[in-house]
Structures are given as C-alpha cells and as structure tokens.
Motif scaffolding. Structure first.
Motif, mmCIF file in Angstrom:
data_model
loop_
_atom_site.group_PDB
_atom_site.id
_atom_site.type_symbol
_atom_site.label_atom_id
_atom_site.label_comp_id
_atom_site.label_asym_id
_atom_site.label_seq_id
_atom_site.Cartn_x
_atom_site.Cartn_y
_atom_site.Cartn_z
ATOM 1 N N THR A 28 0.830 -1.205 0.000
ATOM 2 C CA THR A 28 0.000 0.000 0.000
ATOM 3 C C THR A 28 0.866 1.258 0.000
ATOM 4 O O THR A 28 0.538 2.252 -0.656
ATOM 5 N N ALA A 29 1.981 1.198 0.707
ATOM 6 C CA ALA A 29 2.886 2.345 0.780
ATOM 7 C C ALA A 29 3.445 2.718 -0.591
ATOM 8 O O ALA A 29 3.785 3.884 -0.843
ATOM 9 N N ARG A 30 3.529 1.752 -1.485
ATOM 10 C CA ARG A 30 4.097 1.986 -2.807
ATOM 11 C C ARG A 30 3.066 2.501 -3.814
ATOM 12 O O ARG A 30 3.427 2.868 -4.931
ATOM 13 N N GLN A 31 1.795 2.507 -3.424
ATOM 14 C CA GLN A 31 0.730 2.962 -4.325
ATOM 15 C C GLN A 31 0.554 4.481 -4.221
ATOM 16 O O GLN A 31 0.938 5.107 -3.239
ATOM 17 N N ASP A 32 -0.061 5.045 -5.235
ATOM 18 C CA ASP A 32 -0.360 6.481 -5.234
ATOM 19 C C ASP A 32 -1.684 6.688 -5.954
ATOM 20 O O ASP A 32 -1.724 6.846 -7.172
ATOM 21 N N SER A 33 -2.769 6.649 -5.197
ATOM 22 C CA SER A 33 -4.113 6.783 -5.771
ATOM 23 C C SER A 33 -4.595 8.211 -5.576
ATOM 24 O O SER A 33 -4.648 8.706 -4.454
ATOM 25 N N ARG A 34 -4.949 8.845 -6.650
ATOM 26 C CA ARG A 34 -5.402 10.240 -6.564
ATOM 27 C C ARG A 34 -6.604 10.501 -7.465
ATOM 28 O O ARG A 34 -6.571 11.379 -8.339
ATOM 29 N N PRO A 35 -7.713 9.765 -7.291
ATOM 30 C CA PRO A 35 -8.921 10.024 -8.075
ATOM 31 C C PRO A 35 -9.542 11.365 -7.679
ATOM 32 O O PRO A 35 -9.310 11.868 -6.579
ATOM 33 N N ALA A 36 -10.325 11.919 -8.580
ATOM 34 C CA ALA A 36 -11.058 13.145 -8.249
ATOM 35 C C ALA A 36 -11.941 12.863 -7.042
ATOM 36 O O ALA A 36 -12.704 11.896 -7.025
ATOM 37 N N SER A 37 -11.833 13.703 -6.006
ATOM 38 C CA SER A 37 -12.513 13.454 -4.739
ATOM 39 C C SER A 37 -13.110 14.732 -4.183
ATOM 40 O O SER A 37 -12.838 15.833 -4.679
ATOM 41 N N ASP A 38 -13.903 14.575 -3.133
ATOM 42 C CA ASP A 38 -14.489 15.746 -2.488
ATOM 43 C C ASP A 38 -13.440 16.569 -1.752
ATOM 44 O O ASP A 38 -13.549 17.792 -1.676
ATOM 45 N N ALA A 39 -12.450 15.909 -1.177
ATOM 46 C CA ALA A 39 -11.438 16.633 -0.399
ATOM 47 C C ALA A 39 -10.153 15.833 -0.302
ATOM 48 O O ALA A 39 -10.149 14.606 -0.420
ATOM 49 N N ILE A 40 -9.076 16.551 -0.100
ATOM 50 C CA ILE A 40 -7.782 15.977 0.258
ATOM 51 C C ILE A 40 -7.667 16.101 1.772
ATOM 52 O O ILE A 40 -7.840 17.195 2.319
ATOM 53 N N VAL A 41 -7.402 15.001 2.454
ATOM 54 C CA VAL A 41 -7.322 15.017 3.916
ATOM 55 C C VAL A 41 -5.883 14.788 4.337
ATOM 56 O O VAL A 41 -5.292 13.748 4.030
ATOM 57 N N PHE B 53 -17.526 15.642 6.992
ATOM 58 C CA PHE B 53 -17.974 15.241 5.658
ATOM 59 C C PHE B 53 -19.505 15.111 5.628
ATOM 60 O O PHE B 53 -20.151 15.559 4.675
ATOM 61 N N ASP B 54 -20.064 14.485 6.643
ATOM 62 C CA ASP B 54 -21.506 14.298 6.687
ATOM 63 C C ASP B 54 -22.239 15.631 6.666
ATOM 64 O O ASP B 54 -23.277 15.780 6.001
ATOM 65 N N GLU B 55 -21.710 16.610 7.379
ATOM 66 C CA GLU B 55 -22.337 17.936 7.427
ATOM 67 C C GLU B 55 -22.376 18.594 6.055
ATOM 68 O O GLU B 55 -23.264 19.390 5.761
ATOM 69 N N ARG B 56 -21.406 18.248 5.209
ATOM 70 C CA ARG B 56 -21.280 18.904 3.902
ATOM 71 C C ARG B 56 -21.730 18.017 2.745
ATOM 72 O O ARG B 56 -21.666 18.421 1.591
ATOM 73 N N GLY B 57 -22.170 16.817 3.060
ATOM 74 C CA GLY B 57 -22.615 15.909 2.015
ATOM 75 C C GLY B 57 -21.484 15.335 1.184
ATOM 76 O O GLY B 57 -21.686 14.918 0.038
ATOM 77 N N TRP B 58 -20.288 15.293 1.754
ATOM 78 C CA TRP B 58 -19.130 14.730 1.059
ATOM 79 C C TRP B 58 -19.018 13.243 1.345
ATOM 80 O O TRP B 58 -19.487 12.754 2.366
ATOM 81 N N GLY B 59 -18.367 12.520 0.432
ATOM 82 C CA GLY B 59 -18.224 11.091 0.655
ATOM 83 C C GLY B 59 -16.879 10.492 0.310
ATOM 84 O O GLY B 59 -16.577 9.374 0.700
ATOM 85 N N SER B 60 -16.042 11.238 -0.437
ATOM 86 C CA SER B 60 -14.789 10.657 -0.907
ATOM 87 C C SER B 60 -13.602 11.542 -0.531
ATOM 88 O O SER B 60 -13.721 12.764 -0.439
ATOM 89 N N ALA B 61 -12.466 10.895 -0.328
ATOM 90 C CA ALA B 61 -11.271 11.636 0.074
ATOM 91 C C ALA B 61 -10.013 10.940 -0.423
ATOM 92 O O ALA B 61 -9.963 9.720 -0.567
#
Length: 209
Positions: free
Chosen positions: A34-47, A133-141
């Motif tokens: 997992t440390a070697r992966q780099d997943s960056r799909p379009a999302s609601d927020a970067i955390v 996230f729930d307050e803002r209707g977000w689901g992905s990060a």
C-alpha cells in the motif's frame, strides 16, 4: 494416552504460532505494498493527517505531508484540503490550525481550507473528519500521510464511512533510510493488527496513533 494428548497440544500450539507468524508477515507485506501505491482520483477533499507542530510551525514530517497535499490540490485532485488534528496539553495551536496556516501562506485560498481541530490519534481524527464530511454531504477523500501509515488510515476512514484512497508523501524523515522504513513498518503492523482485533487505536509517535 497422555503422551498422545501432549503431542496434539504441541501441534495445536505450533499451528497457532505459525498462523500468527503468517498473519504478521502478510500484514507487513500489505502495508509495504500500500505504501508503494499512489491513488489520486477526483474526490471531495484531500485530507492531511496531522503530525507534530511546534508553536504553530509544522514538524518536518507534517510539512512533507502538507507539501504533498498542496501538489495534489494544484493538480486538481480535489477543491478542498482538510487539515486534521487536535493539540496536546500546553499547546497553543492545534495540528489542524498549523496545517491550515501553512497552506494559506503557500497560497491556498481560505475557502479551500477546512481545519478539523479534533483528534489525538488517527482513529479520533477520522471520526471527526467523517462528521465534517456528513455535514457537507461529502463522501470521498484522498488521504495524505506517510507511506507506512496509509493502509491503516484508509481502513479507519472507510470504517468511518468515507470512500478513501491514499496518496502518501515520498518526502520527510519517515522515508529517509531503510532502517527507518523497517521500524515504521513493524510499528504499523502492530498498530494495524491491534485495530483490526479491538477496533481501538494506539497512542504513539506522530502518525502512528
């Protein structure tokens, strides 16, 4: 008869030890992968997972995470960067505040920054982020943390109801030497197994709890 019973017990103990060993090895391997992966799909927020800060100044580990989050934001991965983390007794600033201020000084607009000033470990932080996230209707990060912390952070985020991917930083003290990397993998293996077994986090070094 007693000898046979003792033999069966010995085999059972041996099998249990082997099973535990295989579990530890497979978990450590998954953390490394997992440390070697780099997943960056379009999302609601970067955390950005918090780490130590000193009077409002991010530590080198935290700074590396923030710089990586900044690059993701500039690449259009998400319209908002969430900085997360509370403060220790005696601190004047939360980790979330220190991260927000650092990114604001780097040019990120105020309306693109959301500090979530709660959490003394990863589990508490993820639950606080989930509530925001729930307050803002977000689901992905997309989660930004150290490579070895990514798998546990993803699991905790998903358990909190967030569709999470991770884009670990490749800079900072956590990735400088093989000895450091090995130590972090061992520590994360123990922390991940503890979480999976008990549903609890563990206090420790920055980014480990």
């Amino acid at each position: 008869m007693a000898v046979r019973a003792g033999s069966l017990v010995g085999r059972a103990v041996g099998a249990a030890v082997l099973a535990f060993f295989l579990l530890v090895v497979s978990t450590a391997t998954a953390i490394w992968w997992t440390a070697r992966q780099d997943s960056r799909p379009a999302s609601d927020a970067i955390v950005v997972l918090g780490s130590a800060q000193y009077n409002g100044v991010p530590s080198s580990i935290f700074e590396a995470r923030l710089e990586h989050a900044l690059r993701l934001y500039e690449a259009g991965v998400a319209p908002v960067i969430v900085t997360v983390g509370g403060k220790a007794a005696g601190d004047q600033f939360t980790e979330a505040e220190a991260g927000r201020d650092y990114l604001a000084e780097a040019g990120v607009p105020g309306d693109a920054l959301l500090p979530v000033q709660e959490g003394v470990d990863t589990l508490e932080s993820m639950r606080a982020v989930s509530a925001a996230f729930d307050e803002r209707g977000w689901g992905s990060a997309v989660l930004v943390t150290d490579p070895w912390h990514a798998m546990r952070a993803e699991r905790m985020a998903e358990d909190a109801g967030i569709a999470a991917d991770s884009s670990p930083t490749r800079q900072g003290p956590a990735v400088q030497t093989r000895t450091t990397q090995f130590r972090y993998i061992l520590r994360e293996t123990a922390a991940y197994l503890l979480y999976r077994a008990t549903g609890e986090s563990v206090a420790g070094a920055p980014g480990i709890g």
